[in-house]
Structure formats: structure tokens, C-alpha cells
Design a protein around this motif. Structure first.
Motif, PDB file in Angstrom:
ATOM      1  N   TYR A  11       0.817  -1.218   0.000  1.00  0.00           N
ATOM      2  CA  TYR A  11       0.000   0.000   0.000  1.00  0.00           C
ATOM      3  C   TYR A  11       0.856   1.276   0.000  1.00  0.00           C
ATOM      4  O   TYR A  11       0.321   2.374  -0.063  1.00  0.00           O
ATOM      5  N   THR A  12       2.177   1.111   0.065  1.00  0.00           N
ATOM      6  CA  THR A  12       3.089   2.255  -0.112  1.00  0.00           C
ATOM      7  C   THR A  12       4.191   1.818  -1.061  1.00  0.00           C
ATOM      8  O   THR A  12       4.929   0.869  -0.765  1.00  0.00           O
ATOM      9  N   ILE A  13       4.253   2.516  -2.192  1.00  0.00           N
ATOM     10  CA  ILE A  13       5.320   2.262  -3.152  1.00  0.00           C
ATOM     11  C   ILE A  13       5.895   3.620  -3.548  1.00  0.00           C
ATOM     12  O   ILE A  13       5.371   4.653  -3.110  1.00  0.00           O
ATOM     13  N   ALA A  14       6.962   3.633  -4.334  1.00  0.00           N
ATOM     14  CA  ALA A  14       7.562   4.927  -4.694  1.00  0.00           C
ATOM     15  C   ALA A  14       8.021   4.928  -6.136  1.00  0.00           C
ATOM     16  O   ALA A  14       8.401   3.898  -6.682  1.00  0.00           O
ATOM     17  N   MET A  15       7.976   6.119  -6.729  1.00  0.00           N
ATOM     18  CA  MET A  15       8.617   6.331  -8.025  1.00  0.00           C
ATOM     19  C   MET A  15       9.935   7.053  -7.742  1.00  0.00           C
ATOM     20  O   MET A  15       9.939   8.209  -7.326  1.00  0.00           O
ATOM     21  N   GLY A  16      11.024   6.318  -7.889  1.00  0.00           N
ATOM     22  CA  GLY A  16      12.339   6.929  -7.675  1.00  0.00           C
ATOM     23  C   GLY A  16      13.058   7.070  -9.001  1.00  0.00           C
ATOM     24  O   GLY A  16      12.461   6.911 -10.069  1.00  0.00           O
ATOM     25  N   HIS A  17      14.362   7.340  -8.935  1.00  0.00           N
ATOM     26  CA  HIS A  17      15.114   7.507 -10.189  1.00  0.00           C
ATOM     27  C   HIS A  17      16.608   7.312 -10.006  1.00  0.00           C
ATOM     28  O   HIS A  17      17.073   6.933  -8.918  1.00  0.00           O
ATOM     29  N   LEU A  18      17.324   7.581 -11.080  1.00  0.00           N
ATOM     30  CA  LEU A  18      18.789   7.469 -11.063  1.00  0.00           C
ATOM     31  C   LEU A  18      19.396   8.143  -9.836  1.00  0.00           C
ATOM     32  O   LEU A  18      20.351   7.635  -9.249  1.00  0.00           O
ATOM     33  N   GLY A  19      18.813   9.283  -9.443  1.00  0.00           N
ATOM     34  CA  GLY A  19      19.353  10.021  -8.303  1.00  0.00           C
ATOM     35  C   GLY A  19      19.094   9.302  -6.989  1.00  0.00           C
ATOM     36  O   GLY A  19      20.018   8.963  -6.254  1.00  0.00           O
ATOM     37  N   THR A  20      17.831   9.043  -6.703  1.00  0.00           N
ATOM     38  CA  THR A  20      17.481   8.483  -5.390  1.00  0.00           C
ATOM     39  C   THR A  20      17.968   7.042  -5.217  1.00  0.00           C
ATOM     40  O   THR A  20      18.200   6.605  -4.097  1.00  0.00           O
ATOM     41  N   PHE A  21      18.089   6.306  -6.323  1.00  0.00           N
ATOM     42  CA  PHE A  21      18.468   4.894  -6.192  1.00  0.00           C
ATOM     43  C   PHE A  21      19.944   4.611  -6.504  1.00  0.00           C
ATOM     44  O   PHE A  21      20.518   3.676  -5.946  1.00  0.00           O
ATOM     45  N   SER A  22      20.552   5.393  -7.411  1.00  0.00           N
ATOM     46  CA  SER A  22      21.953   5.079  -7.760  1.00  0.00           C
ATOM     47  C   SER A  22      22.945   6.138  -7.298  1.00  0.00           C
ATOM     48  O   SER A  22      24.091   5.816  -7.035  1.00  0.00           O
ATOM     49  N   ASN A  45      13.489   6.600 -14.521  1.00  0.00           N
ATOM     50  CA  ASN A  45      12.569   6.552 -13.379  1.00  0.00           C
ATOM     51  C   ASN A  45      12.034   5.132 -13.221  1.00  0.00           C
ATOM     52  O   ASN A  45      11.711   4.486 -14.221  1.00  0.00           O
ATOM     53  N   GLY A  46      11.906   4.698 -11.983  1.00  0.00           N
ATOM     54  CA  GLY A  46      11.371   3.348 -11.767  1.00  0.00           C
ATOM     55  C   GLY A  46      10.722   3.200 -10.406  1.00  0.00           C
ATOM     56  O   GLY A  46      10.884   4.056  -9.525  1.00  0.00           O
ATOM     57  N   ILE A  47       9.988   2.092 -10.263  1.00  0.00           N
ATOM     58  CA  ILE A  47       9.172   1.883  -9.056  1.00  0.00           C
ATOM     59  C   ILE A  47       9.851   0.904  -8.098  1.00  0.00           C
ATOM     60  O   ILE A  47      10.381  -0.124  -8.512  1.00  0.00           O
ATOM     61  N   ALA A  48       9.789   1.255  -6.802  1.00  0.00           N
ATOM     62  CA  ALA A  48      10.292   0.352  -5.760  1.00  0.00           C
ATOM     63  C   ALA A  48       9.330   0.355  -4.581  1.00  0.00           C
ATOM     64  O   ALA A  48       8.437   1.205  -4.486  1.00  0.00           O
ATOM     65  N   ALA A  49       9.519  -0.629  -3.704  1.00  0.00           N
ATOM     66  CA  ALA A  49       8.628  -0.808  -2.553  1.00  0.00           C
ATOM     67  C   ALA A  49       9.473  -1.313  -1.377  1.00  0.00           C
ATOM     68  O   ALA A  49      10.652  -1.635  -1.563  1.00  0.00           O
TER      69      ALA A  49
END
Ligand code: MLT
Length: 327
Positions: free
Chosen positions: A90-101, A256-260
Motif C-alpha cells: 500500500y506504499t510504493i515509490a517512483m524513484g530515479h537514477l538520483g534516489t536509487f543510484s 525513473n522506476g518503481i520500488a517498494a
């Protein structure tokens, strides 16, 4: 002996009950709206991609994906909240190159681990990087921009979305290549608000993802010197690549991609992965993404493993330069 048997029986019963609860949850998931955290201000590239993709995923999942903008600290505030939430889907995120790599090399005390501490869902889109400037900024092309910035590094100003954001990361690499690591920079809660100030002429330049700037470039409200990709974008065919414009060594692709949160039940992961894939195969969704310049992910990049590999590849690539960058 009797006690041990009873204990084992109870343990087995509990395990069976949990397994049934898990599969019942997955069968009915989602029974209420799902929050998709966007870790930047509304109107920026992350927000734009999230809203387009979430729109179609909501139809597939039968529940609304509600976008919540939780900006701050280059996107790490929102991602921390998302990936440390309950792993219930019930909580997911759209992150990206910045927030994840980029964030792990930028924030030594980062409260999440994109490689081992979250559940990837899939890549939503590639977002080529453009060097953009206010429309009346003196340099006419990329070569002039390079000369001008080198000569006026104390005078020019740059906008970004906070340390570790894509705009900060990609302009940090650019400045390192130009040999002008220190330039006055203004940090925003996202490049959506930064773009407003670029259009109104308060900021000189920034490095931004194509999806939020393409319309403004087409309308002539800002200018684009180059796209830092191997090829021109069909969305902006008149904008040269950095190689064509005289700076071939500056190439970087954002996404941009989705993570949980880690620990999400497999069936829930599968439902989210399938919903993302369906959105990316939908003609209307594809059209909206392509018009803005998004690069559609390959089948492999849409999988949790494919997306995780991309995050790791880019983290390894960016880490040395970002660890050494002035902050
Ligand atoms: C945004 O959505 O504002 C951007 O993705 C910010 C950035 O990382 O540059």
C-alpha cells in the motif's frame, strides 16, 4: 517430549495460517488505494512519469494509485518514507537514477539501501538529460556555453533539485568535465519549480530530464544546448547530441522506476510488475510518454531483477565521481 510435539504443532499451525493469510491478501490485493510516493515537487519529471503510469496501473489494479509528493533532501526523504513503510503493497515509490543510484554515494548516512534494502518493481522509463538555459542566456550553442561558463563561473547560476537528485548529479558530472566544479547553485524541491524560474529568467541553466522540459523547449520558453545521449530524441529532433555539439565525453542517461519496501509478498510484487508492464504496453500511455521524450523500458528492465541490475550498474558507475564531488 509431549511439550515439544505440542510446540511443533502450534508452530506448524501458525505457519499454515500465515501462509493462507499471505495468499488471501495477495488474491484480494489491493482492497484500498495504494500510495505512490513521488519524492519531488509536483510538475517535475518524476511526478509527470508517476502520474502517467499510475493512471493506467490504477485501472489494472482496480484501486486508485494516489500520488503523494514528499519532497526534500534530493528525494531521499520521500524514498526513506516509502521503503521503510510496512511491506504490504500500500506504499510504493517512483524513484530515479538520483534516489536509487546516486544517493548512496552522496549521503553517507542514507537511511535506505537501494541495492539490498528494498523491493524493486520495474523501470518506468528512460529520461534523457538535456542541458537547458533561460532563453536569453548569452551563449548561443554548446561550444559557447562551455567557454562562457568557464570564463564566468563566479557569475552564472545553476538550478538543481537537491544533492543526489538527477539534476544535481548530471550537472555535477558536467562541471567536473568542464573543470569548473564550483558554480552558484540554487536548490529546489524539484525541477518543476526550478523550471518556472528558468522560464522567468531567474536562473541561467540546469541539467534536466527531457520529460519536463520538452514542451518548454518546443514553445521557445527556454533553450536546449544538447541532449547527453548517443542519439537525438524524436521528441526534440532539432536538439543536437553532446557529441554533435562538441562535448562527446558528456553522456549520461537518467531513468525513473518503481520500488517498494523489502519483504513484499511475492504475489503482490507480481501484481505490481504486471500492472506496470500493462501500462507500458498500453497505446495511450505509450503515446503520452513518448511525446515527452521518455525511452520505453525493455522487457528485462521492467522486471524486478532487471531494474535492480540497472540500479547497481549506475551506482557503481557514479559512485567514484559523486563521492569526490563538492557538496
Ligand atoms: C523532479 O521530479 O523534480 C526531478 O526528478 C528532480 C531531479 O532529480 O532532478
Amino acid at each position: 517430549m509431549k511439550k515439544l510435539t505440542l510446540g511443533r504443532t502450534l508452530g506448524l499451525a501458525a505457519a499454515i495460517t500465515m501462509a493462507f493469510a499471505g495468499s488471501a491478501q495477495a488474491q484480494t490485493y489491493p482492497t484500498r488505494p495504494v500510495t505512490m510516493i513521488v519524492p519531488f515537487a509536483a510538475g517535475g519529471p518524476t511526478d509527470i512519469i508517476a502520474r502517467i503510469v499510475a493512471d493506467h496501473m490504477s485501472k489494472t489494479l482496480g484501486q486508485q494509485l494516489v500520488i503523494e509528493n514528499v519532497a526534500g533532501a534530493g528525494g531521499t526523504t520521500g524514498i526513506t518514507r516509502a521503503v521503510t513503510a510496512a511491506p504490504d503493497g500500500y506504499t510504493i515509490a517512483m524513484g530515479h537514477l538520483g534516489t536509487f543510484s546516486a544517493a548512496p554515494a552522496t549521503y553517507p548516512g542514507l537511511k535506505y539501501d537501494p541495492i539490498n534494502g528494498m523491493q524493486t518493481i520495474g523501470l518506468a522509463g528512460g529520461t534523457p538529460i538535456l542541458i537547458v538555459a533561460r532563453k536569453n542566456f548569452e551563449p548561443k550553442d554548446l561550444k559557447e556555453f562551455v567557454t562562457y561558463v568557464k570564463a564566468n563561473s563566479e557569475k552564472v547560476n545553476e538550478a538543481h533539485a537537491g544533492l543526489g537528485s538527477v539534476s544535481w548529479t548530471t550537472c555535477t558530472l558536467l562541471k567536473a568535465q568542464l573543470g569548473v566544479p564550483k558554480i552558484n547553485a540554487v536548490a529546489y524541491r524539484g525541477t518543476g519549480p526550478a523550471l518556472n524560474d528558468l522560464v522567468s529568467g531567474q536562473i541561467d541553466f540546469m541539467c534536466d530530464q527531457i520529460v519536463s522540459v520538452s514542451e518548454q523547449v518546443k514553445a521557445g520558453n527556454i533553450k536546449a544546448y544538447a541532449i547527453a545521449s548517443k542519439q537525438r530524441s524524436p521528441a526534440l529532433p532539432n536538439v543536437p547530441t553532446t557529441a554533435e555539439a562538441g562535448l562527446p565525453e558528456y553522456q549520461i542517461e537518467a531513468w525513473n522506476g518503481i520500488a517498494a519496501p523489502k519483504g513484499l509478498p511475492k504475489d503482490v510484487v507480481d501484481r505490481l510488475v504486471a500492472a506496470l508492464d500493462k501500462a507500458l504496453n498500453d497505446e495511450g500511455t505509450k503515446k503520452r510518454l513518448l511525446e515527452l521524450g521518455t525511452v520505453l523500458p525493455t522487457a528485462e528492465e521492467r522486471t524486478p531483477a532487471g531494474f535492480a541490475a540497472l540500479i547497481k550498474r549506475d551506482a557503481d558507475k557514479l559512485s567514484p565521481a559523486l563521492s569526490a564531488a563538492p557538496k
